[in-house]
Design a protein around this motif. Sequence first.
Motif, PDB file in Angstrom:
ATOM      1  N   SER A   1       0.827  -1.202   0.000  1.00 63.15           N
ATOM      2  CA  SER A   1       0.000   0.000   0.000  1.00 63.15           C
ATOM      3  C   SER A   1       0.863   1.256   0.000  1.00 63.15           C
ATOM      4  O   SER A   1       0.568   2.221  -0.714  1.00 63.15           O
ATOM      5  N   MET A   2       1.928   1.272   0.778  1.00 64.80           N
ATOM      6  CA  MET A   2       2.782   2.451   0.838  1.00 64.80           C
ATOM      7  C   MET A   2       3.518   2.670  -0.484  1.00 64.80           C
ATOM      8  O   MET A   2       3.758   3.819  -0.882  1.00 64.80           O
ATOM      9  N   PHE A   3       3.861   1.595  -1.170  1.00 62.13           N
ATOM     10  CA  PHE A   3       4.448   1.723  -2.508  1.00 62.13           C
ATOM     11  C   PHE A   3       3.421   2.332  -3.458  1.00 62.13           C
ATOM     12  O   PHE A   3       3.742   3.230  -4.249  1.00 62.13           O
ATOM     13  N   LEU A   4       2.177   1.872  -3.358  1.00 63.06           N
ATOM     14  CA  LEU A   4       1.106   2.413  -4.193  1.00 63.06           C
ATOM     15  C   LEU A   4       0.824   3.873  -3.831  1.00 63.06           C
ATOM     16  O   LEU A   4       0.553   4.692  -4.708  1.00 63.06           O
ATOM     17  N   VAL A   5       0.881   4.196  -2.540  1.00 67.32           N
ATOM     18  CA  VAL A   5       0.701   5.582  -2.097  1.00 67.32           C
ATOM     19  C   VAL A   5       1.728   6.492  -2.771  1.00 67.32           C
ATOM     20  O   VAL A   5       1.401   7.589  -3.237  1.00 67.32           O
ATOM     21  N   PHE A   6       2.960   6.036  -2.824  1.00 68.23           N
ATOM     22  CA  PHE A   6       4.017   6.829  -3.460  1.00 68.23           C
ATOM     23  C   PHE A   6       3.694   7.080  -4.932  1.00 68.23           C
ATOM     24  O   PHE A   6       3.774   8.211  -5.423  1.00 68.23           O
ATOM     25  N   LEU A   7       3.308   6.033  -5.644  1.00 67.43           N
ATOM     26  CA  LEU A   7       3.031   6.168  -7.078  1.00 67.43           C
ATOM     27  C   LEU A   7       1.825   7.056  -7.341  1.00 67.43           C
ATOM     28  O   LEU A   7       1.867   7.973  -8.171  1.00 67.43           O
ATOM     29  N   THR A   8       0.727   6.790  -6.621  1.00 72.70           N
ATOM     30  CA  THR A   8      -0.501   7.554  -6.877  1.00 72.70           C
ATOM     31  C   THR A   8      -0.364   9.008  -6.429  1.00 72.70           C
ATOM     32  O   THR A   8      -0.996   9.902  -7.018  1.00 72.70           O
ATOM     33  N   SER A   9       0.450   9.252  -5.408  1.00 69.56           N
ATOM     34  CA  SER A   9       0.631  10.624  -4.945  1.00 69.56           C
ATOM     35  C   SER A   9       1.333  11.489  -5.982  1.00 69.56           C
ATOM     36  O   SER A   9       1.113  12.708  -6.037  1.00 69.56           O
ATOM     37  N   LEU A  10       2.165  10.890  -6.798  1.00 68.73           N
ATOM     38  CA  LEU A  10       2.802  11.645  -7.875  1.00 68.73           C
ATOM     39  C   LEU A  10       1.745  12.182  -8.840  1.00 68.73           C
ATOM     40  O   LEU A  10       1.764  13.365  -9.223  1.00 68.73           O
TER      41      LEU A  10
END
Length: 275
Positions: A200-209
Amino acid sequence: MELLLLAIIALCSGIVGALVGLGGGVILIPATLFFGLEIGLFPDITPQRVVGLSVVMMIFTGLASTLSYVKTKQIDFKSGFIFFIGSIPGAMLGAYLNKNLDLPSFNLYFGILLIVLSTLLLVRDRLKPIHWFVNHGMKRHFIDKNGIEHEYGYPIWFGIIFTFFVGIISGVFGIGGGSLIVPAMVLLFLFPPHVAVATSMFLVFLTSLVNSASHIYLGNVPWGYTIPVIIGAYVGAKLGAALNKRLNSKTVVILLQVVMFLMGVRSILEGLFNK
Protein backbone atom coordinates in the motif's frame (compact mmCIF):
# COMPACT_ATOMS: atom_id res chain seq x y z
CA MET A 1 5.59 28.34 15.74
CA GLU A 2 2.96 27.47 13.15
CA LEU A 3 5.51 25.78 10.89
CA LEU A 4 6.91 23.78 13.82
CA LEU A 5 3.40 22.60 14.66
CA LEU A 6 2.90 21.53 11.05
CA ALA A 7 6.17 19.58 11.17
CA ILE A 8 5.03 17.77 14.35
CA ILE A 9 1.65 16.94 12.79
CA ALA A 10 3.44 15.64 9.70
CA LEU A 11 5.81 13.59 11.87
CA CYS A 12 2.85 11.89 13.57
CA SER A 13 1.17 11.46 10.19
CA GLY A 14 4.25 9.79 8.77
CA ILE A 15 4.59 7.41 11.72
CA VAL A 16 0.94 6.33 11.66
CA GLY A 17 0.77 6.29 7.87
CA ALA A 18 3.79 4.03 7.42
CA LEU A 19 2.83 1.84 10.36
CA VAL A 20 -0.65 0.93 9.11
CA GLY A 21 -0.41 1.77 5.40
CA LEU A 22 -2.63 4.86 5.31
CA GLY A 23 -0.20 7.31 3.80
CA GLY A 24 -0.69 9.78 6.65
CA GLY A 25 -3.48 11.95 5.28
CA VAL A 26 -5.89 10.52 7.84
CA ILE A 27 -3.92 12.38 10.54
CA LEU A 28 -2.67 15.45 8.66
CA ILE A 29 -6.01 16.53 7.19
CA PRO A 30 -8.24 16.64 10.30
CA ALA A 31 -5.39 17.96 12.49
CA THR A 32 -4.51 20.76 10.06
CA LEU A 33 -8.16 21.74 9.62
CA PHE A 34 -8.59 21.81 13.40
CA PHE A 35 -5.54 23.96 14.16
CA GLY A 36 -5.96 25.99 11.00
CA LEU A 37 -9.63 26.91 11.09
CA GLU A 38 -10.88 26.27 14.63
CA ILE A 39 -7.78 27.57 16.43
CA GLY A 40 -7.02 30.06 13.67
CA LEU A 41 -3.35 29.26 13.11
CA PHE A 42 -3.73 28.68 9.35
CA PRO A 43 -6.66 30.88 8.32
CA ASP A 44 -5.99 30.41 4.61
CA ILE A 45 -6.47 26.63 4.81
CA THR A 46 -9.47 25.15 2.95
CA PRO A 47 -10.47 21.52 2.29
CA GLN A 48 -8.98 21.85 -1.18
CA ARG A 49 -5.66 23.30 0.04
CA VAL A 50 -5.24 20.80 2.87
CA VAL A 51 -5.84 17.93 0.44
CA GLY A 52 -3.24 19.46 -1.87
CA LEU A 53 -0.80 19.65 1.05
CA SER A 54 -1.58 16.07 2.03
CA VAL A 55 -0.94 14.55 -1.38
CA VAL A 56 2.41 16.34 -1.66
CA MET A 57 3.32 15.03 1.80
CA MET A 58 2.40 11.49 0.79
CA ILE A 59 4.97 11.48 -2.00
CA PHE A 60 7.65 11.60 0.68
CA THR A 61 5.81 9.41 3.18
CA GLY A 62 5.40 6.77 0.47
CA LEU A 63 9.01 7.11 -0.68
CA ALA A 64 10.49 6.81 2.82
CA SER A 65 8.28 3.82 3.65
CA THR A 66 8.98 2.11 0.34
CA LEU A 67 12.74 2.43 0.81
CA SER A 68 12.41 0.89 4.28
CA TYR A 69 10.16 -1.97 3.18
CA VAL A 70 12.38 -2.79 0.20
CA LYS A 71 15.03 -3.94 2.67
CA THR A 72 12.65 -6.45 4.27
CA LYS A 73 11.24 -7.63 0.91
CA GLN A 74 7.64 -7.13 2.04
CA ILE A 75 6.50 -5.17 -1.03
CA ASP A 76 4.63 -6.97 -3.80
CA PHE A 77 5.85 -4.74 -6.64
CA LYS A 78 3.89 -6.55 -9.35
CA SER A 79 0.60 -6.02 -7.53
CA GLY A 80 1.57 -2.43 -6.77
CA PHE A 81 2.05 -1.60 -10.45
CA ILE A 82 -1.18 -3.37 -11.43
CA PHE A 83 -3.14 -1.38 -8.86
CA PHE A 84 -1.42 1.81 -10.03
CA ILE A 85 -2.85 1.34 -13.54
CA GLY A 86 -6.38 1.69 -12.15
CA SER A 87 -5.46 4.46 -9.72
CA ILE A 88 -4.15 6.94 -12.32
CA PRO A 89 -7.47 8.01 -13.93
CA GLY A 90 -9.30 7.68 -10.61
CA ALA A 91 -6.91 10.07 -8.83
CA MET A 92 -7.25 12.65 -11.59
CA LEU A 93 -11.06 12.47 -11.47
CA GLY A 94 -11.07 12.66 -7.68
CA ALA A 95 -8.91 15.80 -7.66
CA TYR A 96 -11.43 17.45 -9.99
CA LEU A 97 -14.41 16.43 -7.82
CA ASN A 98 -12.72 17.74 -4.66
CA LYS A 99 -13.22 21.38 -5.69
CA ASN A 100 -17.00 21.06 -5.21
CA LEU A 101 -16.84 20.14 -1.49
CA ASP A 102 -17.34 22.69 1.29
CA LEU A 103 -15.80 22.11 4.74
CA PRO A 104 -18.82 20.54 6.55
CA SER A 105 -19.52 18.17 3.64
CA PHE A 106 -15.86 17.23 3.43
CA ASN A 107 -15.69 16.39 7.15
CA LEU A 108 -18.94 14.43 7.09
CA TYR A 109 -18.10 12.24 4.08
CA PHE A 110 -14.51 11.79 5.24
CA GLY A 111 -15.70 10.56 8.64
CA ILE A 112 -18.30 8.18 7.22
CA LEU A 113 -15.66 6.65 4.98
CA LEU A 114 -13.32 5.99 7.90
CA ILE A 115 -16.07 4.54 10.12
CA VAL A 116 -17.14 2.09 7.39
CA LEU A 117 -13.57 0.94 6.87
CA SER A 118 -12.79 0.55 10.56
CA THR A 119 -16.00 -1.48 10.99
CA LEU A 120 -14.90 -3.84 8.22
CA LEU A 121 -11.66 -4.47 10.06
CA LEU A 122 -13.50 -4.91 13.37
CA VAL A 123 -15.55 -7.82 12.00
CA ARG A 124 -12.70 -9.22 9.92
CA ASP A 125 -12.01 -12.17 12.23
CA ARG A 126 -15.70 -13.08 12.24
CA LEU A 127 -15.96 -13.19 8.47
CA LYS A 128 -15.34 -16.32 6.50
CA PRO A 129 -12.29 -16.07 4.24
CA ILE A 130 -13.27 -15.06 0.72
CA HIS A 131 -11.30 -17.40 -1.54
CA TRP A 132 -13.16 -16.55 -4.74
CA PHE A 133 -10.77 -13.77 -5.71
CA VAL A 134 -7.74 -15.96 -5.06
CA ASN A 135 -9.19 -18.98 -6.86
CA HIS A 136 -10.28 -16.98 -9.92
CA GLY A 137 -7.31 -14.71 -10.35
CA MET A 138 -3.57 -14.31 -10.32
CA LYS A 139 -2.07 -16.17 -7.35
CA ARG A 140 0.79 -14.75 -5.32
CA HIS A 141 2.91 -16.30 -2.56
CA PHE A 142 4.80 -14.85 0.40
CA ILE A 143 6.96 -16.61 3.00
CA ASP A 144 7.05 -14.73 6.30
CA LYS A 145 9.91 -14.53 8.80
CA ASN A 146 8.62 -17.66 10.54
CA GLY A 147 8.85 -19.67 7.32
CA ILE A 148 5.07 -19.84 6.86
CA GLU A 149 3.90 -19.57 3.24
CA HIS A 150 0.86 -17.40 2.50
CA GLU A 151 -1.16 -17.65 -0.72
CA TYR A 152 -3.16 -14.65 -1.87
CA GLY A 153 -4.35 -13.20 -5.16
CA TYR A 154 -7.00 -11.47 -7.23
CA PRO A 155 -8.33 -11.19 -10.81
CA ILE A 156 -6.29 -8.49 -12.52
CA TRP A 157 -9.39 -6.89 -14.06
CA PHE A 158 -11.02 -6.59 -10.64
CA GLY A 159 -7.86 -5.12 -9.10
CA ILE A 160 -7.74 -2.41 -11.78
CA ILE A 161 -11.44 -1.52 -11.51
CA PHE A 162 -11.31 -1.48 -7.72
CA THR A 163 -8.25 0.77 -7.59
CA PHE A 164 -9.90 3.15 -10.05
CA PHE A 165 -12.49 3.86 -7.36
CA VAL A 166 -9.77 3.92 -4.70
CA GLY A 167 -8.03 6.56 -6.81
CA ILE A 168 -11.20 8.69 -6.86
CA ILE A 169 -11.43 8.54 -3.06
CA SER A 170 -7.73 9.38 -2.80
CA GLY A 171 -8.11 12.39 -5.07
CA VAL A 172 -11.17 13.71 -3.25
CA PHE A 173 -9.98 13.24 0.34
CA GLY A 174 -6.18 13.21 0.02
CA ILE A 175 -5.74 10.10 2.18
CA GLY A 176 -3.56 8.11 -0.19
CA GLY A 177 -6.03 5.31 -0.80
CA GLY A 178 -4.38 3.10 1.80
CA SER A 179 -7.42 3.16 4.05
CA LEU A 180 -9.36 1.45 1.25
CA ILE A 181 -6.76 -0.71 -0.40
CA VAL A 182 -5.32 -2.27 2.79
CA PRO A 183 -8.68 -3.64 4.03
CA ALA A 184 -9.42 -4.92 0.51
CA MET A 185 -6.04 -6.63 0.31
CA VAL A 186 -6.56 -8.26 3.71
CA LEU A 187 -10.27 -9.12 3.50
CA LEU A 188 -10.79 -9.90 -0.18
CA PHE A 189 -7.40 -10.80 -1.63
CA LEU A 190 -6.04 -12.49 1.57
CA PHE A 191 -2.80 -10.49 1.62
CA PRO A 192 -0.73 -11.01 4.79
CA PRO A 193 -1.22 -7.72 6.71
CA HIS A 194 2.45 -6.73 6.63
CA VAL A 195 2.60 -7.27 2.86
CA ALA A 196 -0.64 -5.32 2.43
CA VAL A 197 0.75 -2.34 4.38
CA ALA A 198 4.10 -2.36 2.58
CA THR A 199 2.53 -2.70 -0.88
CA SER A 200 0.00 0.00 0.00
CA MET A 201 2.78 2.45 0.84
CA PHE A 202 4.45 1.72 -2.51
CA LEU A 203 1.11 2.41 -4.19
CA VAL A 204 0.70 5.58 -2.10
CA PHE A 205 4.02 6.83 -3.46
CA LEU A 206 3.03 6.17 -7.08
CA THR A 207 -0.50 7.55 -6.88
CA SER A 208 0.63 10.62 -4.94
CA LEU A 209 2.80 11.64 -7.88
CA VAL A 210 -0.28 11.72 -10.13
CA ASN A 211 -2.48 13.17 -7.40
CA SER A 212 -0.03 15.97 -6.67
CA ALA A 213 0.25 16.89 -10.34
CA SER A 214 -3.55 17.19 -10.52
CA HIS A 215 -3.81 19.36 -7.40
CA ILE A 216 -0.87 21.53 -8.46
CA TYR A 217 -2.62 22.14 -11.77
CA LEU A 218 -5.81 23.11 -9.89
CA GLY A 219 -3.85 25.48 -7.64
CA ASN A 220 -4.60 23.54 -4.44
CA VAL A 221 -1.07 23.28 -2.98
CA PRO A 222 -0.13 25.84 -0.25
CA TRP A 223 3.59 25.92 -1.03
CA GLY A 224 4.53 27.91 2.09
CA TYR A 225 3.54 24.95 4.28
CA THR A 226 5.15 22.15 2.27
CA ILE A 227 8.76 22.19 3.56
CA PRO A 228 8.06 21.46 7.28
CA VAL A 229 5.40 18.92 6.28
CA ILE A 230 7.75 17.09 3.90
CA ILE A 231 10.57 16.93 6.47
CA GLY A 232 8.30 15.77 9.29
CA ALA A 233 6.52 13.19 7.15
CA TYR A 234 9.73 11.71 5.76
CA VAL A 235 11.25 11.23 9.21
CA GLY A 236 7.96 9.90 10.60
CA ALA A 237 7.56 7.41 7.78
CA LYS A 238 11.03 6.01 8.48
CA LEU A 239 10.12 5.58 12.15
CA GLY A 240 6.73 4.04 11.34
CA ALA A 241 8.20 1.52 8.92
CA ALA A 242 10.80 0.51 11.52
CA LEU A 243 8.08 0.07 14.15
CA ASN A 244 5.97 -2.00 11.74
CA LYS A 245 8.72 -4.62 11.57
CA ARG A 246 8.56 -5.12 15.35
CA LEU A 247 4.81 -5.70 15.57
CA ASN A 248 2.86 -8.84 14.72
CA SER A 249 0.18 -8.84 12.03
CA LYS A 250 -2.75 -8.77 14.44
CA THR A 251 -1.40 -5.68 16.18
CA VAL A 252 -1.04 -3.88 12.85
CA VAL A 253 -4.69 -4.57 11.96
CA ILE A 254 -5.90 -3.42 15.40
CA LEU A 255 -3.94 -0.17 15.11
CA LEU A 256 -5.37 0.43 11.65
CA GLN A 257 -8.90 -0.10 12.95
CA VAL A 258 -8.54 2.14 16.04
CA VAL A 259 -6.95 5.05 14.15
CA MET A 260 -9.63 5.10 11.46
CA PHE A 261 -12.52 4.80 13.92
CA LEU A 262 -11.39 7.62 16.20
CA MET A 263 -10.62 10.01 13.39
CA GLY A 264 -13.87 9.07 11.65
CA VAL A 265 -16.00 9.89 14.69
CA ARG A 266 -14.32 13.25 15.14
CA SER A 267 -14.69 14.13 11.47
CA ILE A 268 -18.41 13.28 11.44
CA LEU A 269 -19.01 15.45 14.51
CA GLU A 270 -17.17 18.31 12.86
CA GLY A 271 -19.30 17.93 9.72
CA LEU A 272 -22.60 17.83 11.61
CA PHE A 273 -22.13 20.51 14.27
CA ASN A 274 -19.72 23.06 12.77
CA LYS A 275 -21.68 24.49 9.85
